[in-house]
Design a protein around this motif. Sequence first.
Motif, PDB file in Angstrom:
ATOM      1  N   ALA A   1       0.695  -1.196  -0.048  1.00  0.00           N
ATOM      2  CA  ALA A   1       0.083   0.108   0.158  1.00  0.00           C
ATOM      3  C   ALA A   1       0.946   1.252   0.038  1.00  0.00           C
ATOM      4  N   LEU A   2       2.007   1.280   0.593  1.00  0.00           N
ATOM      5  CA  LEU A   2       2.867   2.318   0.890  1.00  0.00           C
ATOM      6  C   LEU A   2       3.575   2.564  -0.499  1.00  0.00           C
ATOM      7  N   TYR A   3       3.956   1.414  -1.339  1.00  0.00           N
ATOM      8  CA  TYR A   3       4.650   1.074  -2.562  1.00  0.00           C
ATOM      9  C   TYR A   3       3.782   1.646  -3.433  1.00  0.00           C
ATOM     10  N   ALA A   4       2.412   1.368  -3.412  1.00  0.00           N
ATOM     11  CA  ALA A   4       1.315   1.918  -4.127  1.00  0.00           C
ATOM     12  C   ALA A   4       1.493   3.537  -4.306  1.00  0.00           C
ATOM     13  N   ASP A   5       1.196   3.925  -3.048  1.00  0.00           N
ATOM     14  CA  ASP A   5       1.088   5.581  -2.722  1.00  0.00           C
ATOM     15  C   ASP A   5       2.309   6.410  -3.060  1.00  0.00           C
ATOM     16  N   LYS A   6       3.714   5.775  -2.775  1.00  0.00           N
ATOM     17  CA  LYS A   6       4.873   6.495  -2.808  1.00  0.00           C
ATOM     18  C   LYS A   6       5.890   6.120  -3.955  1.00  0.00           C
ATOM     19  N   ARG A   7       5.746   4.776  -4.478  1.00  0.00           N
ATOM     20  CA  ARG A   7       6.900   4.454  -5.489  1.00  0.00           C
ATOM     21  C   ARG A   7       6.290   4.191  -6.732  1.00  0.00           C
ATOM     22  N   THR A   8       4.874   4.415  -7.058  1.00  0.00           N
ATOM     23  CA  THR A   8       4.124   3.819  -8.234  1.00  0.00           C
ATOM     24  C   THR A   8       3.652   5.082  -8.997  1.00  0.00           C
ATOM     25  N   ASP A   9       3.751   5.101 -10.278  1.00  0.00           N
ATOM     26  CA  ASP A   9       3.504   6.296 -11.128  1.00  0.00           C
ATOM     27  C   ASP A   9       2.001   6.100 -11.257  1.00  0.00           C
ATOM     28  N   LEU A  10       1.183   6.815 -10.658  1.00  0.00           N
ATOM     29  CA  LEU A  10      -0.162   6.875 -10.367  1.00  0.00           C
ATOM     30  C   LEU A  10      -0.953   7.588 -11.442  1.00  0.00           C
ATOM     31  N   ASP A  11      -0.180   8.263 -12.511  1.00  0.00           N
ATOM     32  CA  ASP A  11      -0.979   8.887 -13.655  1.00  0.00           C
ATOM     33  C   ASP A  11      -0.266   8.244 -14.937  1.00  0.00           C
ATOM     34  N   ALA A  12      -0.040   6.988 -14.904  1.00  0.00           N
ATOM     35  CA  ALA A  12       0.733   6.436 -16.067  1.00  0.00           C
ATOM     36  C   ALA A  12       0.022   6.090 -17.317  1.00  0.00           C
ATOM     37  N   PHE A  13      -1.223   5.993 -16.954  1.00  0.00           N
ATOM     38  CA  PHE A  13      -2.344   5.675 -18.345  1.00  0.00           C
ATOM     39  C   PHE A  13      -3.191   6.906 -18.539  1.00  0.00           C
ATOM     40  N   GLY A  14      -2.610   8.023 -18.262  1.00  0.00           N
ATOM     41  CA  GLY A  14      -3.752   9.267 -18.763  1.00  0.00           C
ATOM     42  C   GLY A  14      -4.452   9.700 -17.650  1.00  0.00           C
ATOM     43  N   PHE A  15      -4.873   9.097 -16.727  1.00  0.00           N
ATOM     44  CA  PHE A  15      -5.732   9.461 -15.501  1.00  0.00           C
ATOM     45  C   PHE A  15      -5.067   8.994 -14.283  1.00  0.00           C
ATOM     46  N   HIS A  16      -5.745   9.565 -13.111  1.00  0.00           N
ATOM     47  CA  HIS A  16      -5.105   9.350 -12.047  1.00  0.00           C
ATOM     48  C   HIS A  16      -5.582   8.129 -11.103  1.00  0.00           C
ATOM     49  N   ILE A  17      -4.881   7.065 -10.819  1.00  0.00           N
ATOM     50  CA  ILE A  17      -5.160   5.964 -10.245  1.00  0.00           C
ATOM     51  C   ILE A  17      -5.092   6.259  -8.675  1.00  0.00           C
ATOM     52  N   SER A  18      -5.898   6.223  -7.782  1.00  0.00           N
ATOM     53  CA  SER A  18      -6.154   5.923  -6.526  1.00  0.00           C
ATOM     54  C   SER A  18      -5.161   4.914  -5.833  1.00  0.00           C
ATOM     55  N   PRO A  19      -4.503   4.933  -5.010  1.00  0.00           N
ATOM     56  CA  PRO A  19      -3.505   4.102  -4.627  1.00  0.00           C
ATOM     57  C   PRO A  19      -4.296   2.880  -3.872  1.00  0.00           C
ATOM     58  N   ALA A  20      -5.468   3.186  -3.465  1.00  0.00           N
ATOM     59  CA  ALA A  20      -6.403   2.228  -2.598  1.00  0.00           C
ATOM     60  C   ALA A  20      -6.906   1.080  -3.768  1.00  0.00           C
ATOM     61  N   TRP A  21      -6.964   1.430  -4.974  1.00  0.00           N
ATOM     62  CA  TRP A  21      -7.548   0.838  -6.034  1.00  0.00           C
ATOM     63  C   TRP A  21      -6.735  -0.583  -6.094  1.00  0.00           C
ATOM     64  N   PHE A  22      -5.364  -0.453  -5.938  1.00  0.00           N
ATOM     65  CA  PHE A  22      -4.274  -1.689  -6.024  1.00  0.00           C
ATOM     66  C   PHE A  22      -5.140  -2.910  -5.116  1.00  0.00           C
ATOM     67  N   GLN A  23      -5.660  -2.381  -4.115  1.00  0.00           N
ATOM     68  CA  GLN A  23      -6.133  -3.579  -3.216  1.00  0.00           C
ATOM     69  C   GLN A  23      -7.362  -4.325  -3.694  1.00  0.00           C
ATOM     70  N   SER A  24      -7.805  -3.954  -5.033  1.00  0.00           N
ATOM     71  CA  SER A  24      -9.030  -4.669  -5.442  1.00  0.00           C
ATOM     72  C   SER A  24      -8.250  -5.483  -6.391  1.00  0.00           C
ATOM     73  N   LEU A  25      -6.943  -5.462  -6.881  1.00  0.00           N
ATOM     74  CA  LEU A  25      -6.253  -6.479  -7.777  1.00  0.00           C
ATOM     75  C   LEU A  25      -6.563  -7.758  -7.131  1.00  0.00           C
ATOM     76  N   ASN A  26      -6.017  -7.781  -5.796  1.00  0.00           N
ATOM     77  CA  ASN A  26      -5.947  -9.270  -5.640  1.00  0.00           C
ATOM     78  C   ASN A  26      -7.533 -10.179  -5.504  1.00  0.00           C
ATOM     79  N   PRO A  27      -8.527  -9.447  -5.135  1.00  0.00           N
ATOM     80  CA  PRO A  27      -9.879 -10.038  -5.206  1.00  0.00           C
ATOM     81  C   PRO A  27     -10.273 -10.211  -6.610  1.00  0.00           C
TER      82      PRO A  27
END
Length: 497
Positions: free
Chosen positions: A317-343
């Motif tokens: 979660a910290l990695y998603a917030d601090k180390r990840t490019d959250l605007d990589a695909f032309g829109f802003h990704i919420s760091p919380a969304w990565f926790q939806s990937l597992n389920p």
Amino acid sequence: MANLTKEQIVESVPQKGFFGHPKGLFTLFFTEFWERFSYYGMRAILVFYMYYEVSKGGLGISEPTALAIMSLYGSLVYMSGIIGGWLADRIFGTSKAVFYGGIFIMFGHIVLAFPGNLTMFFMSMILIVIGTGLLKPNISSIVGDIYATDDTRRDSGFSIFYMGINMGGFLAPLTVGTIGLDYNFHLGFSLAAVGMFVGLVIFLVTKKKNLGLAGTQIANPLSPAERKRFVKVLIIAIIVLAALLFITIPNGWLTFNSFIALVGILGFLIPFSYFLVMYRSPKTTADEKSRIIAYIPLFLAAVMFWAIAEQGSTILALYADKRTDLDAFGFHISPAWFQSLNPLFIITMAPVFAWLWIKLGKRQPSITQKFSLGILFAGLSFIIILLPAYFGGTDTLVNPLWLALSIFVLVIGELCLSPVGLSATTKLAPAAFSAQTMSLWFLSNAAAQALNAQIVKFYSDKTEMMYFGIIGGVAIFLSIILFALSPIIQKFMKGVH
């Protein structure tokens, strides 16, 4: 209530009606769906709520402390399951435990829904810890109750039930996470409370028709004399605990670090004690003793797996917030969304695994071999997430696809281990300790997160590669050992496959 046989309980449950499975699976599926929606929704924003500044609506706790609290909280949530299992086995049965647990969880989220201070925060955590301890292990035990022991649909049923868990876990970060981070943390926590309320309503309205007698049986009820002794011990324990807190806190003996150390010790001491109690009990047969021995390496493998998997809500979660490019695909990704990937990946892949185990039938890997595959893929997921730092250093933002790939590989391992572990626990459990053995399964998660509370402080941008590499390498090494020992472990299972 008079003692019921397994056959009488199964006969009381309509055996068709939910995708070829017992009708009770519908009730349990959607109760767990909404409970997990509330839990994972709250968890998706909790670490951010802790370390975000007060001006951003957070509590302003330092990042290392927030990560440790998150792991500590996760450990206590699952550690409380042993108490919930004992209460179900000895006092009021699994069905009532699920209902009472849901009420505690709902009120915990309601407390979080109101702006407050650290005192209110910890009060909500206590309520959710108690509630999850009552609900989580016991609802899984009821799933085991609705199938005959030799029913070939059993593993498939647990995989479907596991999908319910993950459907709730998928939607929660997208909804609760978005509302919590983009609008208001407390509004997000309110939505989590509503989710638990919906789960309680579904359980109450459908349980009588769909579950029959499942969950109503008290496996090992207290005698009148034992009840009196239990009340006395409980009162003494409360008085002693209050006295210890009154003495240790003002004198500075009970600090945050010492509490983390204490929970770390309890995370392993409690399951060891329960293994010993169940093994030495006169109510445990010779075959059941052998199965307990077989269960120990599975438990340790699960600890290794969850130590990696549960870092999704802390380090990743910290990695998603601090180390990840959250605007990589032309829109802003919420760091919380990565926790939806597992389920999301589990929802996609769980039907494949459910079909695969049925298709393979007796040719499928043994329980132990599935566990070894589980921790192998968990280890590989950490090896993958260290590669961006290896190729590009730790001072640049990482493409989010690296994080997504790491989570996907972890999910392959989770589907080899987690639903299989739930099913294996109901098969290997001694009859007199059915709910408590399911609580023991969840204690593997408690032990893992107690361990994580100790090690997350070693993570930083400077130690990133070493951190992921050492933990991932240990998991891969243990998977090889477990696979080699699987034939020996299988012999101790005494006919359980």
